[in-house]
Write an enzyme that holds these catalytic residues in place. Structure first.
Site, PDB file in Angstrom:
ATOM      1  N   PRO A 193      68.640  62.782  20.800  1.00  0.00           N
ATOM      2  CA  PRO A 193      67.911  61.704  21.479  1.00  0.00           C
ATOM      3  C   PRO A 193      66.561  61.138  20.793  1.00  0.00           C
ATOM      4  O   PRO A 193      65.931  61.858  20.022  1.00  0.00           O
ATOM      5  CB  PRO A 193      67.295  62.473  22.761  1.00  0.00           C
ATOM      6  N   GLY A 196      66.709  56.520  17.635  1.00  0.00           N
ATOM      7  CA  GLY A 196      66.694  55.125  17.214  1.00  0.00           C
ATOM      8  C   GLY A 196      68.024  54.490  17.568  1.00  0.00           C
ATOM      9  O   GLY A 196      68.380  53.365  16.916  1.00  0.00           O
ATOM     10  N   THR A 198      69.598  53.070  20.058  1.00  0.00           N
ATOM     11  CA  THR A 198      69.661  51.807  20.785  1.00  0.00           C
ATOM     12  C   THR A 198      68.947  50.689  20.018  1.00  0.00           C
ATOM     13  O   THR A 198      69.297  49.794  19.954  1.00  0.00           O
ATOM     14  CB  THR A 198      68.494  52.117  22.158  1.00  0.00           C
ATOM     15  N   HIS A 415      48.646  87.943  23.306  1.00  0.00           N
ATOM     16  CA  HIS A 415      50.151  87.293  23.208  1.00  0.00           C
ATOM     17  C   HIS A 415      50.225  86.241  22.171  1.00  0.00           C
ATOM     18  O   HIS A 415      51.131  86.439  21.066  1.00  0.00           O
ATOM     19  CB  HIS A 415      50.588  86.804  24.630  1.00  0.00           C
ATOM     20  N   GLU A 416      49.500  85.260  22.184  1.00  0.00           N
ATOM     21  CA  GLU A 416      49.382  84.251  21.043  1.00  0.00           C
ATOM     22  C   GLU A 416      48.860  85.000  19.880  1.00  0.00           C
ATOM     23  O   GLU A 416      49.574  84.546  18.711  1.00  0.00           O
ATOM     24  CB  GLU A 416      48.542  83.275  21.561  1.00  0.00           C
ATOM     25  N   HIS A 419      52.245  86.115  18.154  1.00  0.00           N
ATOM     26  CA  HIS A 419      52.926  85.441  17.647  1.00  0.00           C
ATOM     27  C   HIS A 419      52.338  84.968  16.293  1.00  0.00           C
ATOM     28  O   HIS A 419      53.034  85.022  15.345  1.00  0.00           O
ATOM     29  CB  HIS A 419      53.022  84.122  18.392  1.00  0.00           C
TER      30      HIS A 419
END
Ligand code: ADP
Ligand code: ZN
Length: 589
Positions: A193, A196, A198, A415-416, A419
């Site tokens: 999606p 481009g 369309t 938590h972050e 990561h």
């Protein structure tokens, strides 16, 4: 809206019918109970003085009341002296030349009702006409001018190249006829999606200077049986009337999905009828007519093979996500008419926006422009781009953060950091552009933004590392707060890691039990492998989770210091991260 109007129209219809009945009743039924007599008999009664009252109803009839109680009607002679004669005879005369109330009321109601019916149907008619224009999207005017063309679209050079001959054909069909070449009637544009599709179809119409008709496949579903087919026919009729045209059907899969064997799903009748109407129309016109149908879908493999046969949609053009060069061109295109600060490095932004679609890039530039306007800045600068980037990726920052509990901030920070640290150690080639504990309006407590490398393939070891990065958040929570205090914050991480593990084992031929078999191609045979696939996924995730926890334990000082930094500053940017890293002891991997 329309439904409501359909209901409202019932009210005037009922009142109209009721008043009509009332009128008929009073005009025909009631008078007929009274008998009629000749005028001569009336004169006789007059002479014998038996008349007590005369009612001059209208210009045609008189109602005569006798002293005996008898009532009858008689022809009105319309004599100017009649009333005088009657009055001199002492007869009560009532002239109600205006219609009696029992007639005026129903006829007034009838008139009002008819008016309302007309008004309502005209109004709702207008509504449905306008929705028809949306469906048939006959924005002929819009494209008559050559305002729209390949220049409106950056990147996607291969796709443009693949439709170049269509443009040429629409311009000079004779040239192709001379060689006996058959032009494809239908072209499927497929790809993610916002890439481009369309835009490309519109550009073809614009380049060839022919009308562009756009519909969406999803407009045809959930309609009454037959309506979709009728719309297809009327669309083609309209396009043919114009001679040359590009018809664009977005979301073709809504009507052209592969029919799954055996599974008789309700409502597929309508879809089949619509699809058949489309196929019939497509075979109904010759190659020379200059009508090209372009259809878009996100996935080619889910389409009904009947649709893809020669003479139908037999050309398939992939519209891909832009690569770094294309991204730079798209950014340039959207910055063209905007005031931009000179220090914006488009190449850098193109680098940062891996996996962005054209639509996402457009929205990035637009968000930046909005932010600049809000600031009343003289032009769009890096600050606006930075903010816009976070908005496009993660949503708007939550403005009111006062209600966040301290413990939640702390959990988010660890938590972050979890990561981020796993990402730094396991995937050092992926830059971390931002770690934040500012929640977004989309519901995330915070997020870590890494920029993946542009690469066509992903390796087995990359996917495993990626899963570890995803698991890093939960692992940090468990290490710091204990297994009793793990949170729902890892929900979306777990969603992603689970589906990655599943895909590795069951789709990419990277597992043990299935080996190189792909589960989705096994059909019903796949049912028997379900358990073993789940077990293998679990074993892999368990192993990666243990490894992730170990890495965090080995780097626990780093975990604490990064979390502390986040609690103080809320956000850690790429440059802060680099500084922190160099000032500190090396990471333990
Ligand atoms: P699709 O049909 O593939 O879902 P669209 O053609 O509707 O995507 O694209 C949505 C929007 O994204 C376009 O209106 C345009 O603003 C932007 N866009 C997408 N791809 C490009 C591109 N290659 N060049 C310029 N703009 C693009
Ligand atoms: Zn997370």
């Amino acid at each position: 809206m329309n439904k409501l109007k359909n209901k409202i129209i019932i009210v005037p219809i009922i009142t109209a019918i009721m008043s009509l009945f009332a009128l008929i009743f009073y005009t025909y039924y009631l008078p007929s109970t009274k008998m009629e007599k000749n005028y001569s008999e009336f004169v006789k009664d007059l002479d014998s003085s038996t008349v007590s009252k005369v009612n001059i109803n209208d210009s045609t009839k008189l109602t005569v009341y006798l002293k005996t109680g008898e009532v009858y009607m008689v022809e009105n002679p319309n004599s100017p002296t009649l009333k005088e004669t009657l009055l001199t005879k002492g007869i009560d005369v009532k002239s109600s030349l205006t219609a009696p109330l029992e007639k005026t009321i129903p006829s007034t109601i009838l008139t009002i009702s008819i008016f309302s019916i007309i008004l309502i149907s005209v109004y709702s008619g207008r509504v449905s006409t306008s929705s028809m224009t949306v469906v048939e999207g006959a924005d002929v005017k819009e494209n008559n001018k050559k305002s729209f063309g390949f220049h409106s679209m950056a990147g996607n050079e291969e796709a443009k190249e693949s439709v170049q001959d269509i443009v040429d054909f629409l311009k000079n069909p004779e040239k192709y006829q001379k060689y006996g070449a058959r032009m494809p009637k239908g072209i499927i544009l497929y790809g993610e999606p916002g890439t481009g599709k369309t835009l490309l179809a519109k550009a073809v119409a614009g380049e060839a200077n022919v009308p562009f008709y756009a519909v969406s496949g999803s407009d045809f579903v959930q309609m009454y049986v037959g309506v979709g087919a009728a719309r297809i026919r009327s669309l083609f009729k309209k396009a043919k009337a114009n001679g040359k045209a590009v018809i664009f059907i977005d979301e073709i899969d809504a009507i052209g999905k592969r029919r799954d064997g055996g599974k008789a799903s309700g409502g597929s009748d309508e879809r089949d009828q619509t699809l058949n109407a489309l196929l019939t129309e497509m075979s109904g016109f010759g190659e020379q007519e200059g009508i090209v149908i372009m259809a878009a879908t996100n996935r080619l493999d889910i389409l009904d093979p009947a649709l893809l046969r020669p003479g139908r949609f037999d050309r398939h053009v992939e519209v891909i996500l832009p690569d770094v060069n294309a991204r730079e061109k798209i950014l340039k295109l959207y910055f063209k008419n905007k005031p931009v600060s000179d220090n914006i490095d488009l190449r850098n932004w193109a680098n940062k926006t891996t996996y962005f679609s054209g639509a996402k890039l457009e929205s990035l530039v637009n968000e930046a422009a909005i932010l600049a306007a809000k600031d009343n800045a003289s032009n769009i600068s890096e600050i606006h781009m930075d903010k816009a980037f976070s908005i496009v990726i993660a949503g708007h920052e939550k403005a009111d953060r006062s209600s966040i509990r301290e413990i939640d901030r702390k959990i988010t920070a660890y938590h972050e950091s979890g990561h981020a640290i796993i990402s730094l150690i396991k995937l050092p080639e992926e830059k971390i552009s931002k770690v934040t504990i500012i929640p977004t309006t989309k519901g995330a407590g915070g997020y870590t933004l890494t920029i993946p490398e542009d690469s066509a393939y992903k390796t087995y070891s990359y996917l495993r590392k990626r899963i570890m990065v995803l698991l890093g958040g939960r692992a940090a929570e468990e290490i710091i707060f204990g297994s009793d205090n793990i949170t729902t914050g890892a929900y979306s991480d777990i969603t992603h890691s689970t589906s990655m593990a599943k895909d590795m084992i069951s789709e990419y031929g990277m597992g043990k039990n299935l080996g190189l078999l792909k589960i989705s191609s096994l059909g019903e045979l796949a049912n028997s492998c379900g358990t073993s696939v789940v077990e293998e996924c679990k074993a892999m995730i368990d192993e990666l989770y243990e490894e992730t926890k170990q890495i965090l334990l080995d780097n626990i000082d780093r975990l604490h210091s990064m979390s502390l930094y986040l609690l103080e500053n809320e956000t850690l940017f790429e440059e802060d991260l680099a500084r922190e890293m160099s000032s500190d002891k090396a990471l333990q991997s």
